[in-house]
Design a protein around this motif. Structure first.
Motif, PDB file in Angstrom:
ATOM      1  N   ARG A   1       0.848  -1.205   0.000  1.00 40.98           N
ATOM      2  CA  ARG A   1       0.000   0.000   0.000  1.00 40.98           C
ATOM      3  C   ARG A   1       0.880   1.251   0.000  1.00 40.98           C
ATOM      4  O   ARG A   1       0.616   2.212  -0.726  1.00 40.98           O
ATOM      5  CB  ARG A   1      -0.920  -0.004   1.225  1.00 40.98           C
ATOM      6  N   LEU A   2       1.943   1.225   0.785  1.00 44.65           N
ATOM      7  CA  LEU A   2       2.854   2.377   0.826  1.00 44.65           C
ATOM      8  C   LEU A   2       3.565   2.568  -0.517  1.00 44.65           C
ATOM      9  O   LEU A   2       3.763   3.694  -0.974  1.00 44.65           O
ATOM     10  CB  LEU A   2       3.879   2.199   1.952  1.00 44.65           C
ATOM     11  N   LEU A   3       3.927   1.464  -1.128  1.00 42.66           N
ATOM     12  CA  LEU A   3       4.566   1.561  -2.440  1.00 42.66           C
ATOM     13  C   LEU A   3       3.597   2.144  -3.471  1.00 42.66           C
ATOM     14  O   LEU A   3       3.983   2.961  -4.320  1.00 42.66           O
ATOM     15  CB  LEU A   3       5.070   0.182  -2.889  1.00 42.66           C
ATOM     16  N   ALA A   4       2.328   1.728  -3.360  1.00 42.72           N
ATOM     17  CA  ALA A   4       1.318   2.276  -4.282  1.00 42.72           C
ATOM     18  C   ALA A   4       1.155   3.781  -4.053  1.00 42.72           C
ATOM     19  O   ALA A   4       1.024   4.565  -4.997  1.00 42.72           O
ATOM     20  CB  ALA A   4      -0.014   1.558  -4.081  1.00 42.72           C
ATOM     21  N   PHE A   5       1.198   4.183  -2.797  1.00 41.92           N
ATOM     22  CA  PHE A   5       1.117   5.606  -2.444  1.00 41.92           C
ATOM     23  C   PHE A   5       2.212   6.408  -3.148  1.00 41.92           C
ATOM     24  O   PHE A   5       1.983   7.514  -3.638  1.00 41.92           O
ATOM     25  CB  PHE A   5       1.238   5.741  -0.922  1.00 41.92           C
ATOM     26  N   LEU A   6       3.397   5.837  -3.216  1.00 42.46           N
ATOM     27  CA  LEU A   6       4.530   6.541  -3.832  1.00 42.46           C
ATOM     28  C   LEU A   6       4.376   6.720  -5.342  1.00 42.46           C
ATOM     29  O   LEU A   6       5.081   7.528  -5.944  1.00 42.46           O
ATOM     30  CB  LEU A   6       5.840   5.796  -3.537  1.00 42.46           C
ATOM     31  N   ASP A   7       3.447   5.970  -5.924  1.00 42.52           N
ATOM     32  CA  ASP A   7       3.213   6.168  -7.363  1.00 42.52           C
ATOM     33  C   ASP A   7       2.676   7.562  -7.661  1.00 42.52           C
ATOM     34  O   ASP A   7       2.898   8.104  -8.745  1.00 42.52           O
ATOM     35  CB  ASP A   7       2.197   5.131  -7.888  1.00 42.52           C
ATOM     36  N   MET A   8       1.974   8.143  -6.689  1.00 35.79           N
ATOM     37  CA  MET A   8       1.368   9.459  -6.909  1.00 35.79           C
ATOM     38  C   MET A   8       2.423  10.533  -7.178  1.00 35.79           C
ATOM     39  O   MET A   8       2.409  11.139  -8.250  1.00 35.79           O
ATOM     40  CB  MET A   8       0.482   9.826  -5.718  1.00 35.79           C
TER      41      MET A   8
ATOM     42  N   ILE B   1      15.168  14.721  -9.623  1.00 38.41           N
ATOM     43  CA  ILE B   1      15.304  14.649  -8.169  1.00 38.41           C
ATOM     44  C   ILE B   1      14.194  13.795  -7.564  1.00 38.41           C
ATOM     45  O   ILE B   1      14.426  12.979  -6.678  1.00 38.41           O
ATOM     46  CB  ILE B   1      15.274  16.068  -7.566  1.00 38.41           C
ATOM     47  N   VAL B   2      12.974  13.979  -8.067  1.00 37.06           N
ATOM     48  CA  VAL B   2      11.854  13.175  -7.577  1.00 37.06           C
ATOM     49  C   VAL B   2      12.105  11.704  -7.872  1.00 37.06           C
ATOM     50  O   VAL B   2      11.954  10.851  -6.997  1.00 37.06           O
ATOM     51  CB  VAL B   2      10.528  13.640  -8.208  1.00 37.06           C
ATOM     52  N   ASP B   3      12.503  11.397  -9.079  1.00 40.78           N
ATOM     53  CA  ASP B   3      12.772  10.008  -9.441  1.00 40.78           C
ATOM     54  C   ASP B   3      13.769   9.358  -8.480  1.00 40.78           C
ATOM     55  O   ASP B   3      13.515   8.295  -7.917  1.00 40.78           O
ATOM     56  CB  ASP B   3      13.359   9.931 -10.862  1.00 40.78           C
ATOM     57  N   ARG B   4      14.890  10.010  -8.331  1.00 40.87           N
ATOM     58  CA  ARG B   4      15.967   9.433  -7.503  1.00 40.87           C
ATOM     59  C   ARG B   4      15.536   9.220  -6.057  1.00 40.87           C
ATOM     60  O   ARG B   4      15.768   8.165  -5.471  1.00 40.87           O
ATOM     61  CB  ARG B   4      17.194  10.356  -7.515  1.00 40.87           C
ATOM     62  N   GLN B   5      14.917  10.242  -5.498  1.00 39.96           N
ATOM     63  CA  GLN B   5      14.588  10.161  -4.075  1.00 39.96           C
ATOM     64  C   GLN B   5      13.416   9.209  -3.819  1.00 39.96           C
ATOM     65  O   GLN B   5      13.351   8.570  -2.772  1.00 39.96           O
ATOM     66  CB  GLN B   5      14.298  11.557  -3.519  1.00 39.96           C
ATOM     67  N   ILE B   6      12.512   9.121  -4.764  1.00 42.01           N
ATOM     68  CA  ILE B   6      11.417   8.155  -4.567  1.00 42.01           C
ATOM     69  C   ILE B   6      11.955   6.741  -4.700  1.00 42.01           C
ATOM     70  O   ILE B   6      11.568   5.831  -3.968  1.00 42.01           O
ATOM     71  CB  ILE B   6      10.279   8.415  -5.556  1.00 42.01           C
ATOM     72  N   LYS B   7      12.865   6.568  -5.609  1.00 41.74           N
ATOM     73  CA  LYS B   7      13.508   5.261  -5.745  1.00 41.74           C
ATOM     74  C   LYS B   7      14.164   4.871  -4.411  1.00 41.74           C
ATOM     75  O   LYS B   7      14.041   3.740  -3.933  1.00 41.74           O
ATOM     76  CB  LYS B   7      14.558   5.316  -6.857  1.00 41.74           C
ATOM     77  N   ARG B   8      14.841   5.837  -3.819  1.00 40.23           N
ATOM     78  CA  ARG B   8      15.489   5.585  -2.534  1.00 40.23           C
ATOM     79  C   ARG B   8      14.451   5.201  -1.474  1.00 40.23           C
ATOM     80  O   ARG B   8      14.650   4.260  -0.687  1.00 40.23           O
ATOM     81  CB  ARG B   8      16.247   6.837  -2.086  1.00 40.23           C
TER      82      ARG B   8
ATOM     83  N   ARG C   1      11.640   3.780  -1.981  1.00 40.88           N
ATOM     84  CA  ARG C   1      11.145   2.426  -2.277  1.00 40.88           C
ATOM     85  C   ARG C   1      12.095   1.367  -1.709  1.00 40.88           C
ATOM     86  O   ARG C   1      11.672   0.401  -1.076  1.00 40.88           O
ATOM     87  CB  ARG C   1      11.009   2.221  -3.794  1.00 40.88           C
ATOM     88  N   VAL C   2      13.385   1.580  -1.929  1.00 39.90           N
ATOM     89  CA  VAL C   2      14.381   0.646  -1.405  1.00 39.90           C
ATOM     90  C   VAL C   2      14.287   0.583   0.123  1.00 39.90           C
ATOM     91  O   VAL C   2      14.299  -0.479   0.737  1.00 39.90           O
ATOM     92  CB  VAL C   2      15.800   1.075  -1.837  1.00 39.90           C
ATOM     93  N   TRP C   3      14.163   1.761   0.702  1.00 39.04           N
ATOM     94  CA  TRP C   3      14.055   1.865   2.157  1.00 39.04           C
ATOM     95  C   TRP C   3      12.843   1.092   2.675  1.00 39.04           C
ATOM     96  O   TRP C   3      12.932   0.330   3.650  1.00 39.04           O
ATOM     97  CB  TRP C   3      13.959   3.357   2.516  1.00 39.04           C
ATOM     98  N   LEU C   4      11.710   1.250   1.970  1.00 39.83           N
ATOM     99  CA  LEU C   4      10.494   0.547   2.373  1.00 39.83           C
ATOM    100  C   LEU C   4      10.654  -0.964   2.264  1.00 39.83           C
ATOM    101  O   LEU C   4      10.295  -1.711   3.182  1.00 39.83           O
ATOM    102  CB  LEU C   4       9.323   0.975   1.478  1.00 39.83           C
ATOM    103  N   GLU C   5      11.194  -1.396   1.137  1.00 38.23           N
ATOM    104  CA  GLU C   5      11.371  -2.833   0.922  1.00 38.23           C
ATOM    105  C   GLU C   5      12.198  -3.452   2.046  1.00 38.23           C
ATOM    106  O   GLU C   5      11.922  -4.555   2.503  1.00 38.23           O
ATOM    107  CB  GLU C   5      12.093  -3.088  -0.416  1.00 38.23           C
TER     108      GLU C   5
END
Lengths: 185, 185
Positions: B81-88, B170-177, B179-183
């Motif tokens: 659910r949190l990962l889906a949230f980050l899609d926004m 910047i958004v791409d990179r930090q959201i990717k980070r 995602r990794v953190w969440l996983e």
DNA sequence: GTCTATACCACGATAGAC
DNA sequence: GTCTATCGTGGTATAGAC
């Protein structure tokens, strides 16, 4: 030209405080005149336009930042310099809760206008970012740019939330977390 | 009362876009009237004051958030659910680079005024925060409140910097980070 | 250099015809 | 319900006396 008078300085100081508290758009020249004890019409002897005042305010922020950076750089190693940097938002916790970060909120507001002021405010924010990134680089981190962005973004986001929730404790907790994170790096 | 007309809706939609792009203070009723194709004077048939329009815009943001949250909640576990949230924010990267986060920047602007609108915008931000915190709680994290704050603060800070630096990457990179953190959590 | 008075304009809001 | 025309306020900026 302002000579043996401190009115110029008083105007900038008043504008700096008012803009932080009310935002640039909400702050009128009458507000600034009153707070600095200078008659309204006289403001135009020192500044041609309202934008010129904002520009002077941003310059002043930049000078203050450079002075602080010079202090932090007295620390013997980059990690301690970054920790010293974090003392700034910590010390401002209450005013951050009331009005947000003075430079972040101003940059965000000015970026909604099309004025060249936005660029100037962005440069100020970028100066913070660059300084922090430099420290991470000196720490030998290959991902220094990302780490710097992560740190400044966290501080800006924490300021915004702390202001919206009106809870200075948020700053305390999150800066503490950043300190632990730094120590472990 | 607006009945068989969509003007009310068109006004709110126009105001939502314009406020995101220009800020609330810079957006005039004439702007909103023009963009929505409604004559200026007629705006007051639908809204008593300019503040009422902003209020409706915030309500609309809240409805949209709830609808999205309902979608995210279809995911089987809180992490997804949190990962889906980050899609926004990922999907909004370009508009974030141009104008910042629509809810964060509005909250920051309104918090500089003394109007009751600020509270309403703060509640919207708090709804985001509460939803994220709930997911961390369901993940079994005792520090769910801190983690939620950390996540929303990061997103807000990243939006602000991405806007100031005008760099959507910047958004791409930090959201990717993130995602990794969440996983890894 | 300092200050008062005021021009000028943008914008929120209203009146009132249709 | 819809739209035009307009008022009133407040804010930036200027003119010009001292």
């Amino acid at each position: 030209m302002p000579r043996n008078s401190d009115k110029h300085e008083r105007l900038v100081e008043a504008a700096k405080h008012l803009i932080h508290q009310q935002g640039f758009g909400q702050t009128t020249l009458a507000d600034i005149a009153e707070e600095s004890g200078v008659p309204l019409g006289n403001v135009y002897y020192y500044f041609k336009t309202k934008d010129d005042i904002a520009s002077a305010v941003i310059d002043e922020h930049m000078r203050e930042f450079r002075a602080l950076a010079a202090e932090w750089e007295k620390q013997p190693d980059p990690k301690r310099r970054l920790l010293a940097f974090l003392d700034m938002p910590s010390a401002m916790r209450d005013t951050v809760a009331s009005h947000g970060c003075p430079v972040g909120s101003l940059a965000q507001e000015l970026n909604k206008e099309h004025s060249p002021l936005a660029q100037q405010a962005d440069n100020l924010l970028k100066a913070h970012l660059d300084w922090v990134r430099k420290q991470f680089r000196e720490l030998g981190r290959a991902d220094a740019d990302d780490l710097g962005l992560q740190m400044i973004a966290t501080l800006q986001g924490v300021s915004l939330l702390c202001n919206a929730l009106r809870d200075p404790v948020i700053v305390d907790r999150q800066i503490k977390r950043l300190r632990v994170w730094l120590e472990a790096l």
